[in-house]
Design an enzyme around this catalytic site. Structure first.
Site: not given
Length: 395
Positions: A225, A292-294
């Site tokens: 994450y 926002f998250e990858i």
């Protein structure tokens, strides 16, 4: 003594002016803005330090042409839950991310909506990228309020939340969105063979050139994450989330990471804002701001996370309270994942009103280095990064 009319008028005006001035002086002075929070263990914002790309081998924009069948791209997508009427805001976000990153790597965009996308939305978004665009409708059973939820209680609790000033407290579609983002999105058939995603919402901004494949970075470094902004949440929206989490943890100790390897102290901190911990019944309310998250969807598809989400879903707090996907994701990551697999993308300049991640880098423009918010000074106390840096670090 008789006074001429003009003199009398002047005297009356002077008297009225004197009364007005006295009234102004008697009023309370406007309160001074609350000063920025100064953290003893964070003398300056780390974003004021010179920021570089992550160390080690990075995949550059070679052979990433959109029509290259042998491209180094992996099974990843940019993902957005968005409505037709938000198309202009979505175009703004796309334009920024394409300019700073995706025009070099051409990862596909996958858009989700609980209603079919119209032609205007498709035309405008396709015009912003050379990469493929996919337009997906959420199945009704994924979006609907579950059958075990008491609708009367939802209306009553929603009104209570609204009366207490909880944003979106009585907006049922917001609760549905939080539930979908928490534990259902990764089950959509369109994502069946996708592992990584970068979540992008309308009206966000990206400020820094990113010259490496972030999905490859996640895969090569075994990261689960990635985040940019780390905040406190509103405790009145989740009084039972942590107690339910502890009930789950007691029933499923096999899912918990050892305390030394996890970010649990970040979740339970009560030193900085003890009132939050108290009102949230043991939870600091610190969370990764998930607009926002990858992330690696294999974490959400894991037995630990699925069991946890199903427990929360049955408890009803997505509708009786206002549990958000941000605290749910964050709590799960803090308890079930190794903290070394969570990455702060400090080199990615980002804004979602009113907060920023602004690195000190020549790759960035339009974002003042070290800026956390351009709103009122009291918003600085919402920054939970100091806790993260204290308990986990800056990587």
């Amino acid at each position: 003594m008789f006074l001429p009319k003009p003199v009398r008028a002047l005297a009356l005006a002077s008297t009225l002016l004197l009364i007005f001035l006295l009234l102004q002086l008697s009023r309370k002075t406007t309160p001074v803005k609350e000063p920025r929070i100064v953290y003893p263990d964070m003398k300056t914002d780390p974003n004021l330090e010179e920021t570089h790309e992550p160390a080690g081998h990075l995949w550059r924009a070679d052979d990433y042409a959109v029509d290259n069948p042998n491209s180094p791209r992996i099974n990843a997508t940019i993902l957005s839950l968005v409505r037709n009427e938000e198309v202009d805001g979505m175009v703004t976000s796309m334009r920024d991310l394409e300019r700073t990153w995706n025009h070099k790597f051409n990862y596909p965009w996958t858009f989700f909506n609980d209603k079919p996308f119209n032609e205007e939305f498709k035309t405008k978004t396709r015009a912003e990228t050379r990469a493929p665009c996919y337009y997906e409708v959420i199945p009704p059973e994924h979006w609907a309020v579950p059958s075990w939820i008491n609708q009367d209680l939802v209306r009553e609790s929603g009104q209570i939340l609204a009366d207490e000033g909880a944003q979106y407290g009585n907006l049922i579609s917001y609760h549905q969105m939080c539930r979908w983002n928490s534990g259902i999105f990764y089950h959509h058939p369109a994502l069946k063979h996708i592992r990584y995603y970068w979540r992008v919402e309308p009206k966000v901004h990206f400020f820094c050139d990113v010259d490496y494949d972030v999905f490859r970075y996640m895969q090569d470094r075994n990261k689960t994450y990635g985040f940019t902004i780390n905040l406190y949440d509103d405790p009145k929206t989740m009084p039972s989330l942590w107690p339910e989490t502890m009930r789950f943890a007691e029933a499923h100790p096999e899912h918990l990471k050892p305390a030394s390897d996890s970010a649990r102290p970040w979740l339970e901190d009560k030193q900085r804002r003890p009132e939050h911990n108290e009102k949230a019944n043991g939870y600091s309310t610190c969370h990764f701001w998930s607009n926002f998250e990858i992330a690696d969807m294999e974490f959400f598809r894991s037995r630990a996370y699925e069991d946890y989400f199903n427990h929360l879903d049955r408890a009803g707090g997505f509708f009786y309270e206002r549990w958000g996907d941000a605290p749910v994701h964050s709590i799960a990551l803090g308890l079930f994942e190794d903290k070394s697999k969570i990455h702060w993308f400090r080199d990615i300049g980002y804004q979602h009103i009113p907060y920023f991640n602004c690195p000190n880098s020549p790759k960035c423009s339009g974002c003042k280095k070290g800026l956390f918010t351009d709103g009122e000074d009291f918003l600085y106390k919402e920054d939970c990064r100091p806790n993260w840096f204290r308990y986990v670090g800056k990587e």
